[in-house]
Design an enzyme around this catalytic site. Structure first.
Site, mmCIF file in Angstrom:
data_model
loop_
_atom_site.group_PDB
_atom_site.id
_atom_site.type_symbol
_atom_site.label_atom_id
_atom_site.label_comp_id
_atom_site.label_asym_id
_atom_site.label_seq_id
_atom_site.Cartn_x
_atom_site.Cartn_y
_atom_site.Cartn_z
ATOM 1 N N CYS A 336 0.982 -1.150 -0.210
ATOM 2 C CA CYS A 336 -0.029 -0.154 0.113
ATOM 3 C C CYS A 336 1.537 1.459 -0.051
ATOM 4 O O CYS A 336 1.567 1.854 -1.026
ATOM 5 C CB CYS A 336 -0.943 0.147 1.046
ATOM 6 S SG CYS A 336 -1.899 0.741 0.929
ATOM 7 N N HIS A 430 -3.716 -5.185 1.329
ATOM 8 C CA HIS A 430 -3.286 -5.536 2.256
ATOM 9 C C HIS A 430 -3.739 -7.818 2.650
ATOM 10 O O HIS A 430 -4.874 -8.310 1.693
ATOM 11 C CB HIS A 430 -4.183 -5.420 3.130
ATOM 12 C CG HIS A 430 -3.743 -4.044 3.399
ATOM 13 N ND1 HIS A 430 -2.556 -2.738 3.847
ATOM 14 C CD2 HIS A 430 -3.885 -2.201 3.086
ATOM 15 C CE1 HIS A 430 -2.744 -1.674 3.515
ATOM 16 N NE2 HIS A 430 -3.784 -1.431 3.237
#
Length: 488
Positions: A336, A430
């Site tokens: 991310c 994630h």
């Protein structure tokens, strides 16, 4: 479906174990044949999760929903505050961001009534589907300077018509003062809601506190319904960054050392829980360049403020360590915000995170990121590298990344994602490291021969939910709590 009165667990302060107790009570009620669901009107955390329909909530409520064996939803956590700068947080309402506010603006501003209305609507929707609702408070119930604007503790309990149980952490000391003071400072209508006291994190022989139990009941006029031992052998995912204080912070001889860079605005560090449990690895969190340089694998985690964390990497000398590790062909991963940092540039033309319009990245991957006002929140299924297996994860990010030279890491029916360059890869997904295939691929150069890991994270979590439920059933008078829930 016969409705039961909601129950609420509040605290004498922060980090007394509210989230963990709610998780255990949720599983225990489920085991007893009820249909519970968790609820927290307002949560502040950088550990968040994406619901099946693509909205964002606090990770703790997702964990509690899992303990209830139900899908999570935004109604379980309608207001989420995500710290994004000094005294500043992004406000997420019903799963979507509505803007940033300073701590002073949020807690002292005049907009809380509208947020409270939204919280009550969310609770009402949830209460139509499940029973009982298990509410969680936040911080202390007796913060006198904030109480008139508090929408997560006693005001919410009153709106929900909930039975309230006060949790105190005896491990910190001062349990008599904290319990007595918390109740004494309540208004009469608030005191009437308190049905019991639970003492948490007791070390040693619980029977030694029998006199203390009697003293508390005499002082407060409220029964002590449980004395819960310190649950050091039970694993429940942490709610927020307080859990990082208990993590390892240095490399260790004889293991595969994995350094997660401890960024000031680190988010979703639950991404590394499975790696942390792998017997072959020693995963640690550090912002010390020397410690990080000793790692075999370096991970740049998610960030709520990529630009400020990039500046931090350079100021601390960590950027040089990562570039040297890349030169030495060590494994480097970015997830991310960490993925964005590995690129050539991060641009913020709208001032989403900072006044800095553009900042150079580490230049390891040929990508460029532009931060956007729209947040991507989605669960996803994909295959990793050349492996045919379909695995899962979720995305939470504000930014669009363009790729100069395609070299995808992940493949799905909607296209490709991430970037692979030798021993370095980056992704927006994630939970990617919750998948055995990804971990075995990451560790393949350190272990022989390649084998499937025997660690089943889902089964491990289930085992620990059940262990926590058994602990609470043994040490809390749950039958009294259930009898209080019954509507006449």
């Amino acid at each position: 479906m016969k409705k039961l009165r909601p129950i609420m667990f509040v605290g004498t302060g922060s980090d007394v174990g509210k989230s963990m107790l709610v998780t255990g009570i949720c599983r225990l009620l489920r085991q007893k044949g009820y249909s519970p669901a968790p609820f927290k009107a307002q949560n502040m955390s950088l550990n968040s999760f994406v619901t099946p329909d693509g909205f964002e909530i606090g990770r703790a409520q997702a964990v509690q929903a899992e303990a209830c064996k139900i899908e999570c939803s935004t109604d379980m956590n309608p207001i989420l505050l995500k710290p994004s700068g000094i005294h500043k947080s992004q406000v997420v309402l019903n799963g979507k961001p509505i803007g940033d506010q300073t701590t002073k603006e949020y807690f002292l501003g005049n907009n809380k009534e509208q947020l409270f209305k939204e919280a009550k609507l969310a609770f009402g929707r949830l209460n139509e589907k499940y029973t009982p609702i298990v509410l969680e408070g936040a911080g202390s119930i007796s913060e006198l300077n904030l109480k008139d604007r508090d929408i997560v503790n006693m005001k919410m309990a009153d709106a929900a018509d909930a039975d309230v149980y006060l949790i105190a952490d005896i491990d910190k000391g001062g349990v008599f003062a904290s319990v007595y003071g918390s109740i004494a400072l309540l208004e009469p209508w608030e005191k009437k809601l308190i049905k019991g006291i639970i003492i948490n994190k007791f070390r040693g022989d619980v029977s030694l506190f029998e006199e203390g139990k009697s003293i508390l009941e005499e002082l407060t006029g409220v029964p002590v319904l449980g004395i819960v031992p310190y649950a050091k052998d039970i694993y429940i995912e942490e709610e927020d960054s307080l859990g990082l204080e208990k993590k390892k912070n240095k490399a260790r001889d004889g293991s595969i050392n994995i350094a997660v860079v401890l960024l000031p605005y680190i988010s979703n560090y639950t991404d590394f829980n499975v790696l942390e449990k792998d017997a072959r690895t020693h995963l640690f969190y550090s912002n010390d360049p020397k410690n990080i340089s000793e790692a075999d694998i370096i991970i740049l985690p998610g960030s709520k403020n990529t630009i400020q964390d990039l500046l931090f990497l350079r100021e601390k000398g960590i950027a040089k360590v990562i570039l040297e590790a890349h030169r030495l062909q060590k494994n480097i991963i970015g997830i991310c915000g960490g993925y964005q940092m590995l690129g050539n540039t991060v641009a913020d033309p709208l001032g989403i995170e900072s006044d800095i319009k553009t900042i150079p990245g580490l230049g390891i991957l040929p990508i460029a990121t532009k931060l956007t006002a729209e947040k991507t929140t989605t669960q996803c299924s994909f295959s990793f590298k050349e492996y045919p297996n379909v695995i899962t994860g979720y995305e939470i990010h504000m930014g669009e990344t363009t790729i100069e030279i395609p070299s995808p890491l992940n493949y799905s029916v909607t296209g490709t994602e991430g970037y692979l360059s030798g021993n370095c890869w980056g992704t927006y997904i994630h939970g990617i490291l919750d998948n055995a295939i990804v971990i075995e691929d990451l560790l393949k150069d350190f272990t022989a021969p390649k084998v499937e890991t025997s660690f089943d994270y889902k089964a491990y979590k289930e085992e620990n939910y059940n262990k926590l439920a058994a602990l609470l059933e043994k040490h809390i008078d749950v039958e009294t709590i259930i009898s209080e829930m019954q509507y006449v």
